[in-house]
Enzyme design. Structure first.
Site, mmCIF file in Angstrom:
data_model
loop_
_atom_site.group_PDB
_atom_site.id
_atom_site.type_symbol
_atom_site.label_atom_id
_atom_site.label_comp_id
_atom_site.label_asym_id
_atom_site.label_seq_id
_atom_site.Cartn_x
_atom_site.Cartn_y
_atom_site.Cartn_z
ATOM 1 N N ARG A 196 0.822 -1.219 0.000
ATOM 2 C CA ARG A 196 0.000 0.000 0.000
ATOM 3 C C ARG A 196 0.855 1.267 0.000
ATOM 4 O O ARG A 196 0.501 2.275 0.610
ATOM 5 C CB ARG A 196 -0.920 0.038 1.223
ATOM 6 C CG ARG A 196 -1.995 -0.997 1.254
ATOM 7 C CD ARG A 196 -2.997 -0.806 0.121
ATOM 8 N NE ARG A 196 -4.194 -1.577 0.355
ATOM 9 C CZ ARG A 196 -4.351 -2.847 0.019
ATOM 10 N NH1 ARG A 196 -3.365 -3.486 -0.597
ATOM 11 N NH2 ARG A 196 -5.479 -3.471 0.276
ATOM 12 N N SER A 250 -11.017 -0.579 3.261
ATOM 13 C CA SER A 250 -10.242 -0.757 4.500
ATOM 14 C C SER A 250 -9.800 0.610 5.018
ATOM 15 O O SER A 250 -9.187 1.370 4.272
ATOM 16 C CB SER A 250 -8.979 -1.574 4.236
ATOM 17 O OG SER A 250 -9.285 -2.820 3.692
ATOM 18 N N GLU A 310 -4.976 3.541 6.405
ATOM 19 C CA GLU A 310 -4.649 3.423 4.980
ATOM 20 C C GLU A 310 -5.195 4.676 4.278
ATOM 21 O O GLU A 310 -4.652 5.160 3.298
ATOM 22 C CB GLU A 310 -5.321 2.164 4.429
ATOM 23 C CG GLU A 310 -5.070 1.919 2.975
ATOM 24 C CD GLU A 310 -5.820 0.711 2.420
ATOM 25 O OE1 GLU A 310 -5.659 -0.398 2.956
ATOM 26 O OE2 GLU A 310 -6.576 0.899 1.451
HETATM 27 N N1 EPU Z 1 -11.351 -10.837 9.710
HETATM 28 C C1 EPU Z 1 -12.096 -10.962 10.862
HETATM 29 N N2 EPU Z 1 -13.044 -10.032 11.132
HETATM 30 C C2 EPU Z 1 -13.288 -8.991 10.300
HETATM 31 C C3 EPU Z 1 -12.517 -8.859 9.128
HETATM 32 C C4 EPU Z 1 -11.550 -9.798 8.846
HETATM 33 O O1 EPU Z 1 -11.912 -11.892 11.635
HETATM 34 O O2 EPU Z 1 -14.185 -8.202 10.603
HETATM 35 C C5 EPU Z 1 -10.355 -11.879 9.376
HETATM 36 C C6 EPU Z 1 -10.839 -12.733 8.188
HETATM 37 O O3 EPU Z 1 -11.620 -13.799 8.594
HETATM 38 C C7 EPU Z 1 -9.527 -13.184 7.586
HETATM 39 C C8 EPU Z 1 -8.589 -12.016 7.870
HETATM 40 O O4 EPU Z 1 -9.174 -11.265 8.928
HETATM 41 O O5 EPU Z 1 -9.043 -14.312 8.252
HETATM 42 C C9 EPU Z 1 -8.363 -11.136 6.670
HETATM 43 O O6 EPU Z 1 -9.613 -10.647 6.210
HETATM 44 P P1 EPU Z 1 -9.916 -10.371 4.663
HETATM 45 O O7 EPU Z 1 -9.470 -11.521 3.834
HETATM 46 O O8 EPU Z 1 -11.314 -9.904 4.543
HETATM 47 O O9 EPU Z 1 -8.919 -9.236 4.268
HETATM 48 P P2 EPU Z 1 -8.345 -7.977 5.055
HETATM 49 O O10 EPU Z 1 -6.958 -8.272 5.496
HETATM 50 O O11 EPU Z 1 -9.315 -7.519 6.070
HETATM 51 C C10 EPU Z 1 -7.233 -7.014 2.870
HETATM 52 C C11 EPU Z 1 -7.224 -5.716 2.146
HETATM 53 C C12 EPU Z 1 -8.521 -5.535 1.373
HETATM 54 C C13 EPU Z 1 -8.659 -6.693 0.396
HETATM 55 C C14 EPU Z 1 -8.655 -7.998 1.198
HETATM 56 C C15 EPU Z 1 -8.699 -9.219 0.322
HETATM 57 C C16 EPU Z 1 -5.802 -4.275 3.475
HETATM 58 C C17 EPU Z 1 -5.730 -3.120 4.397
HETATM 59 N N3 EPU Z 1 -7.031 -4.633 3.097
HETATM 60 O O12 EPU Z 1 -8.280 -6.918 3.853
HETATM 61 O O13 EPU Z 1 -8.428 -4.347 0.621
HETATM 62 O O14 EPU Z 1 -9.848 -6.599 -0.348
HETATM 63 O O15 EPU Z 1 -7.424 -8.086 1.967
HETATM 64 O O16 EPU Z 1 -7.457 -9.471 -0.234
HETATM 65 O O17 EPU Z 1 -4.765 -4.802 3.093
HETATM 66 C C18 EPU Z 1 -8.927 -2.032 0.730
HETATM 67 O O18 EPU Z 1 -7.728 -1.832 0.773
HETATM 68 O O19 EPU Z 1 -9.762 -1.079 0.738
HETATM 69 C C19 EPU Z 1 -9.421 -3.398 0.727
HETATM 70 C C20 EPU Z 1 -10.710 -3.675 0.815
#
Ligand code: EPU
Length: 340
Positions: free
Chosen positions: A166, A238, A336
């Site tokens: 990012r 995010s 972010e």
């Molecule tokens: N999780 C939870 N509770 C929540 C959210 C997530 O327990 O409320 C857990 C999920 O179960 C999973 C882990 O956290 O085990 C990661 O969650 P997720 O795969 O939804 O991805 P994220 O790390 O929350 C990142 C990016 C997203 C992108 C997703 C998918 C960042 C800051 N965010 O989110 O990007 O869509 O991975 O690859 O890196 C964005 O930047 O705006 C964005 C949406």
């Protein structure tokens, strides 16, 4: 001649839907527009100036006393190709997902996992947008930029952009000094699919075969089940980055919370899921007292505008989240989203 709006509301130009005004909103079509606003327009040496792309990563906390430059150049141009690759030059003002749809429908691979991300192409190198095991940097070949100082132009290689999670040179040394005019992507005519990440594999079982179109559809399905639709609920995706902590600290936390999702980082570092941390603090679905803003009930990493939220309402929630995470896990969450 570039179009310039004065003292105008930018509510529809930021995905949080925050109703603030900008002194000047300049629409950018080509490098000549920058030269024009430097010479004849409102952009003088002391004026604050920022680039407003799709407005999906900026939070305005007050009226903006300066110049917002909003790229609207939305061309997609085929510049070169060989047996394996196609090079597409895309204007900064092109909607990101329209470009992904174009690539997928023509059979060009590399960005299908980045389907349905709000924002415009110009922000892709700035943020190095990423999702589902893929980052924009993997497909960015060159970035063409224009200087706000004198309107001069230059083309930067992938390496020169200093991409990281990012992050890029456009968020540090080049911040508000250069405008991304267009991005040239190198896409694959013989795509390799990245389908192992998270729940993609599971979602893909619903389709008969794996191809660019089904991967794109699977990702759209996953995202729409978790993330609010910008047309319905204001947010910036995010709000925080996933924090990178020392692997020693991650191991200590894992002893107490063995379910914490972790991802290997650079040496001796571990990335942890911010959304999970926030959910552990019981904040998923939180709504502030005024009822104007809250934390999304399906993905805790997303702060949402519940109606008439001000930028300050959103910041208040963000600060509360940061202090709760720090108290419980001794981890500093970094936004972010750029707070203005
Ligand atoms: N999780 C939870 N509770 C929540 C959210 C997530 O327990 O409320 C857990 C999920 O179960 C999973 C882990 O956290 O085990 C990661 O969650 P997720 O795969 O939804 O991805 P994220 O790390 O929350 C990142 C990016 C997203 C992108 C997703 C998918 C960042 C800051 N965010 O989110 O990007 O869509 O991975 O690859 O890196 C964005 O930047 O705006 C964005 C949406």
């Amino acid at each position: 001649m570039t179009k310039i709006l004065e003292n105008t509301s930018i509510k529809t130009y930021n995905t949080f839907g925050i109703d603030v005004k900008a002194d000047f909103l300049c629409f950018y079509n080509s490098p000549a527009d920058i030269k024009e606003i430097i010479t004849n327009g409102p952009l003088h040496r002391d004026t604050e100036m920022i680039i407003l792309g799709g407005g999906s990563n900026q939070l305005f906390t007050s009226d903006f006393k300066g110049v917002l430059v909003h790229p609207v150049n939305d061309f997609i141009e085929r510049v070169e190709e060989d047996d394996d690759h196609i090079f597409l030059k895309v204007g900064a003002g092109c909607n990101w997902d329209k470009f992904v749809e174009y690539a997928v429908s023509h059979g060009y691979g590399g960005i299908e996992n980045l389907s349905d991300i709000p924002g415009n192409v110009g922000a892709a190198p700035v943020q190095n947008i990423g999702a589902y095991g893929v980052e924009a940097k993997d497909s960015i070949y060159k970035v063409h930029v224009v200087s706000f100082h004198d309107g001069s132009e230059k083309t930067m290689s992938n390496e020169e952009c200093k991409f990281a999670y990012r992050n890029s040179i456009f968020k540090s040394d080049y911040k508000n000094k250069y405008l991304v005019d267009s991005v040239t992507f190198k896409l694959n005519k013989k795509p390799e699919y990245i389908s192992h990440y998270g729940t993609i594999e599971e979602e893909l079982k619903k389709f008969d075969e794996i191809n660019l179109t089904t991967i794109r559809q699977a990702i759209i399905n996953i995202r729409s089940s978790k993330l609010p639709k910008p047309e319905e609920i204001g947010s910036a995706g995010s709000f925080f980055k996933n924090p990178v902590i020392t692997s020693i600290q991650a191991e200590q936390i894992l002893k107490k919370f063995p379910d914490m999702p972790t991802y290997p980082g650079e040496k001796n570092m571990t990335k942890v899921a911010a959304g999970w941390l926030i959910e552990q603090c019981g904040l998923k679905g939180f709504i502030n007292k005024k009822g104007t803003a809250g934390i999304h009930d399906k993905q805790a990493l997303v702060i949402v505008n519940k109606g008439e939220a001000t930028g300050a309402d959103i910041v208040e929630i963000a600060q509360m989240v940061q202090s709760r995470i720090f108290e419980k896990f001794n981890i500093c969450l970094e936004p972010e989203v750029i707070i203005l």
